[in-house]
Design a protein around this motif. Structure first.
Motif, mmCIF file in Angstrom:
data_model
loop_
_atom_site.group_PDB
_atom_site.id
_atom_site.type_symbol
_atom_site.label_atom_id
_atom_site.label_comp_id
_atom_site.label_asym_id
_atom_site.label_seq_id
_atom_site.Cartn_x
_atom_site.Cartn_y
_atom_site.Cartn_z
ATOM 1 N N HIS A 76 0.827 -1.206 0.000
ATOM 2 C CA HIS A 76 0.000 0.000 0.000
ATOM 3 C C HIS A 76 0.869 1.267 0.000
ATOM 4 C CE1 HIS A 76 0.901 0.817 4.232
ATOM 5 N NE2 HIS A 76 0.570 -0.435 4.539
ATOM 6 N N GLY A 77 0.227 2.395 -0.265
ATOM 7 C CA GLY A 77 0.909 3.675 -0.241
ATOM 8 C C GLY A 77 1.104 4.185 1.168
ATOM 9 N N SER A 78 1.751 5.351 1.299
ATOM 10 C CA SER A 78 1.986 5.929 2.627
ATOM 11 C C SER A 78 0.667 6.186 3.342
ATOM 12 C CB SER A 78 2.759 7.239 2.495
ATOM 13 O OG SER A 78 4.101 7.007 2.143
ATOM 14 N N GLY A 79 0.599 5.758 4.598
ATOM 15 C CA GLY A 79 -0.624 5.906 5.362
ATOM 16 C C GLY A 79 -1.761 5.052 4.862
ATOM 17 N N GLY A 80 -1.463 4.056 4.047
ATOM 18 C CA GLY A 80 -2.485 3.289 3.365
ATOM 19 C C GLY A 80 -3.033 2.120 4.160
ATOM 20 N N ALA A 81 -4.018 1.459 3.549
ATOM 21 C CA ALA A 81 -4.738 0.351 4.172
ATOM 22 C C ALA A 81 -5.065 -0.688 3.118
ATOM 23 C CB ALA A 81 -6.034 0.863 4.813
ATOM 24 N N PRO A 82 -5.350 -1.922 3.524
ATOM 25 C CA PRO A 82 -5.733 -2.946 2.546
ATOM 26 C C PRO A 82 -7.035 -2.633 1.825
ATOM 27 C CG PRO A 82 -5.205 -3.943 4.679
ATOM 28 C CD PRO A 82 -5.297 -2.464 4.892
ATOM 29 N N TRP A 83 -7.945 -1.930 2.506
ATOM 30 C CA TRP A 83 -9.320 -1.827 2.026
ATOM 31 C C TRP A 83 -9.413 -1.025 0.732
ATOM 32 C CZ3 TRP A 83 -9.406 -5.315 5.228
ATOM 33 C CH2 TRP A 83 -8.929 -5.169 6.529
ATOM 34 N N ALA A 95 -9.776 -14.344 -10.700
ATOM 35 C CA ALA A 95 -8.904 -15.058 -11.634
ATOM 36 C C ALA A 95 -8.146 -16.191 -10.955
ATOM 37 C CB ALA A 95 -7.909 -14.079 -12.265
ATOM 38 N N GLY A 96 -8.396 -16.415 -9.657
ATOM 39 C CA GLY A 96 -7.807 -17.550 -8.963
ATOM 40 C C GLY A 96 -6.670 -17.229 -8.029
ATOM 41 N N PHE A 97 -6.247 -15.967 -7.952
ATOM 42 C CA PHE A 97 -5.104 -15.608 -7.109
ATOM 43 C C PHE A 97 -5.504 -15.481 -5.641
ATOM 44 C CE2 PHE A 97 -3.868 -13.901 -11.276
ATOM 45 C CZ PHE A 97 -2.547 -14.361 -11.378
ATOM 46 N N VAL A 98 -4.530 -15.739 -4.772
ATOM 47 C CA VAL A 98 -4.586 -15.313 -3.374
ATOM 48 C C VAL A 98 -3.809 -14.004 -3.288
ATOM 49 C CG1 VAL A 98 -3.837 -15.844 -1.017
ATOM 50 C CG2 VAL A 98 -4.827 -17.642 -2.450
ATOM 51 N N VAL A 99 -4.339 -13.034 -2.545
ATOM 52 C CA VAL A 99 -3.750 -11.694 -2.469
ATOM 53 C C VAL A 99 -3.412 -11.393 -1.013
ATOM 54 C CG1 VAL A 99 -4.082 -9.247 -2.953
ATOM 55 C CG2 VAL A 99 -5.116 -10.964 -4.452
ATOM 56 N N ALA A 100 -2.155 -11.065 -0.742
ATOM 57 C CA ALA A 100 -1.701 -10.761 0.614
ATOM 58 C C ALA A 100 -1.230 -9.322 0.689
ATOM 59 C CB ALA A 100 -0.570 -11.707 1.018
ATOM 60 N N MET A 101 -1.659 -8.606 1.731
ATOM 61 C CA MET A 101 -1.316 -7.196 1.885
ATOM 62 C C MET A 101 -0.683 -6.961 3.249
ATOM 63 S SD MET A 101 -4.589 -5.276 0.196
ATOM 64 C CE MET A 101 -5.396 -5.895 -1.301
ATOM 65 N N PRO A 102 0.635 -6.776 3.307
ATOM 66 C CA PRO A 102 1.270 -6.471 4.595
ATOM 67 C C PRO A 102 0.950 -5.054 5.045
ATOM 68 C CG PRO A 102 2.879 -6.344 2.826
ATOM 69 C CD PRO A 102 1.607 -6.858 2.214
ATOM 70 N N GLU A 103 0.945 -4.855 6.350
ATOM 71 C CA GLU A 103 0.794 -3.519 6.929
ATOM 72 C C GLU A 103 2.191 -2.971 7.196
ATOM 73 O OE1 GLU A 103 -2.292 -2.603 10.108
ATOM 74 O OE2 GLU A 103 -0.410 -2.495 11.253
ATOM 75 N N HIS A 104 2.572 -1.939 6.441
ATOM 76 C CA HIS A 104 3.942 -1.434 6.544
ATOM 77 C C HIS A 104 4.131 -0.640 7.833
ATOM 78 C CE1 HIS A 104 5.219 -2.956 2.735
ATOM 79 N NE2 HIS A 104 4.232 -2.361 2.105
ATOM 80 N N LYS A 105 5.196 -0.951 8.538
ATOM 81 C CA LYS A 105 5.432 -0.418 9.880
ATOM 82 C C LYS A 105 5.575 1.102 9.874
ATOM 83 C CE LYS A 105 8.361 -1.148 13.928
ATOM 84 N NZ LYS A 105 9.496 -1.931 14.476
ATOM 85 N N LYS A 110 -3.156 3.261 10.527
ATOM 86 C CA LYS A 110 -3.241 3.282 11.985
ATOM 87 C C LYS A 110 -2.034 3.953 12.630
ATOM 88 C CE LYS A 110 -3.805 -1.210 11.984
ATOM 89 N NZ LYS A 110 -4.002 -2.617 12.389
ATOM 90 N N ASP A 111 -0.960 4.086 11.890
ATOM 91 C CA ASP A 111 0.297 4.607 12.438
ATOM 92 C C ASP A 111 1.079 5.260 11.300
ATOM 93 O OD1 ASP A 111 2.748 5.127 13.588
ATOM 94 O OD2 ASP A 111 3.188 3.046 14.141
ATOM 95 N N GLU A 112 1.087 6.591 11.281
ATOM 96 C CA GLU A 112 1.725 7.331 10.188
ATOM 97 C C GLU A 112 2.970 8.085 10.659
ATOM 98 O OE1 GLU A 112 -1.171 9.300 7.439
ATOM 99 O OE2 GLU A 112 -2.604 8.823 9.043
ATOM 100 N N ARG A 113 3.687 7.517 11.629
ATOM 101 C CA ARG A 113 4.801 8.247 12.229
ATOM 102 C C ARG A 113 5.997 8.438 11.316
ATOM 103 N NH1 ARG A 113 6.518 4.601 16.800
ATOM 104 N NH2 ARG A 113 5.587 3.046 15.407
ATOM 105 N N ASN A 114 6.235 7.516 10.387
ATOM 106 C CA ASN A 114 7.538 7.531 9.713
ATOM 107 C C ASN A 114 7.447 7.168 8.239
ATOM 108 O OD1 ASN A 114 10.265 8.011 9.737
ATOM 109 N ND2 ASN A 114 10.835 5.990 10.484
ATOM 110 N N PRO A 115 6.761 7.981 7.420
ATOM 111 C CA PRO A 115 6.743 7.719 5.980
ATOM 112 C C PRO A 115 8.044 8.185 5.332
ATOM 113 C CG PRO A 115 5.563 9.729 6.445
ATOM 114 C CD PRO A 115 5.994 9.188 7.784
ATOM 115 N N GLY A 116 8.161 7.954 4.022
ATOM 116 C CA GLY A 116 9.330 8.437 3.290
ATOM 117 C C GLY A 116 10.483 7.458 3.285
ATOM 118 N N PRO A 117 11.706 7.937 3.075
ATOM 119 C CA PRO A 117 12.851 7.036 2.877
ATOM 120 C C PRO A 117 13.080 6.020 3.989
ATOM 121 C CG PRO A 117 13.427 9.231 2.132
ATOM 122 C CD PRO A 117 12.062 9.340 2.773
#
Length: 351
Positions: A76-83, A95-105, A110-117
């Motif tokens: 997902h993008g910065s501050g993003g969510a799976p939804w 089309a038959g795929f399983v889709v996995a979406m990690p929540e980037h730390k 829910k937590d936008e403390r440290n976006p960017g590089p």
């Protein structure tokens, strides 16, 4: 031949080869990582399910069924969510795929403390650990082969995608870009902190932004990450001004790009257009949205956005997300179907 293969894939998607509903589950990742949201084929009946500000038609905790044996990870993008990627997930699941979406730390809804590089440095390994998490899960592991995994990323997730495609970048590259193009690519450099208005405080804003960027992002060490399991990648409106474009001239796997010409957040001439100029003809333009803005790929779109976040994600005049996005999602799904051939769930079965 490639065009013919895509045409066949699009016909297959349109003819409804797969009729399963979409399941929704959440699985734990490695210690210190956020959860991994999984969308997948199921025969259980869907129900309206509330997640954050979104209502999704899914079978929460439905029993997974075998699809095409392939996994696609979405960053997902910065501050993003799976939804906000649920409609793309639905196209892939059908089309038959399983889709996995990690929540980037420290860079999620829910937590936008440290976006960017700082986040961009961690994200590629978080994608790899999300694959590991799915491979450990007793519900999904028997249904999948992990020798050819797909990866999709949008915005900051597109940055992650380009890294996994073989690109290299550095925080110092980000600093150099912002020193040279701060005014023309201001939001890319400062995020949601502030914006230029043409008023008397713009000079102070630019001075403060340069001060922070020079202090935080002077490390010239190249950032790279390779996962040999990832075999096809799509980058949507990617953040990419800090990449060594020579490293993207020959992507290590099939790479598709999605662009939006009215993106005022990641101005195309500094980001997606530079990537295309570097990698064509060894990459593919899956879709270009002439009237689309930065948030054009989010579907369902976040409701009732205002201020800077609204400027970033709301549609520009003349863009019809409801008519454009389904076709973009079909083309994205066809790209993965073409490059990630279906495999049997039986690991002893021949390819």
């Amino acid at each position: 031949m490639r065009r013919r293969l895509y045409f066949i894939c699009l016909l297959a998607l349109g003819s409804g080869w797969v009729h399963a509903a979409m399941g929704l589950a959440e699985i734990p990742a490695a210690a210190g990582d956020g959860p991994v949201t999984v969308f997948y084929p199921t025969n259980d009946p869907p129900q309206p399910t509330r997640r954050a500000r979104f209502t999704l038609d899914v079978a929460a905790q439905g029993a997974p069924v075998h699809g095409n044996g392939r996994l696609v990870v979405v960053s997902h993008g910065s501050g993003g969510a799976p939804w906000v990627h649920a409609d793309l997930a639905r196209s892939l699941v059908e089309a038959g795929f399983v889709v996995a979406m990690p929540e980037h730390k420290a860079d999620n809804y829910k937590d936008e403390r440290n976006p960017g590089p700082d986040s961009w440095t961690m994200r590629p390994a978080e994608v790899s650990r999300a694959i590991d998490a799915v491979a450990r899960d007793a519900r999904f592991a028997p249904l999948l082969q992990f020798d050819k995994v797909g990866m999709y990323g949008m915005s900051a997730g597109g940055h992650t995608a380009l890294t996994l495609a073989g690109g290299r970048w550095s925080p110092a590259g980000f600093k150099q870009h912002c020193e040279a193009n701060l005014v023309d690519d201001f939001q890319s450099c400062v995020g949601l902190i502030t914006r230029l208005t043409g008023g008397p405080f713009d000079g102070l804003k630019k001075w403060g932004a340069q001060l922070v960027i020079r202090h935080r992002f002077d490390n010239a060490t190249w950032r790279m990450h390779t996962d040999p399991r990832i075999a096809a990648i799509v980058a949507g409106v990617p953040s990419s001004a800090d990449f060594d474009m020579a490293s993207l001239a020959t992507p290590r796997v099939p790479l598709g790009l999605i662009t939006a010409q009215q993106d005022r957040w990641l101005v195309p001439r500094f980001h997606s257009a530079r990537v295309l100029a570097a990698c064509l003809p060894r990459c593919e333009l899956i879709a270009d949205m002439p009237t689309g803005g930065h948030g054009a790929l989010l579907s369902p779109p976040p409701p009732n956005l205002s201020g800077l976040i609204g400027d970033m994600l709301n549609d520009p005049p003349g863009f019809d997300r409801a008519s454009v996005l389904p076709e973009v999602n079909r083309k994205t799904t066809a790209f993965f179907s073409a490059h990630l051939p279906s495999r049997s769930a039986d690991p002893t079965a021949p390819p």
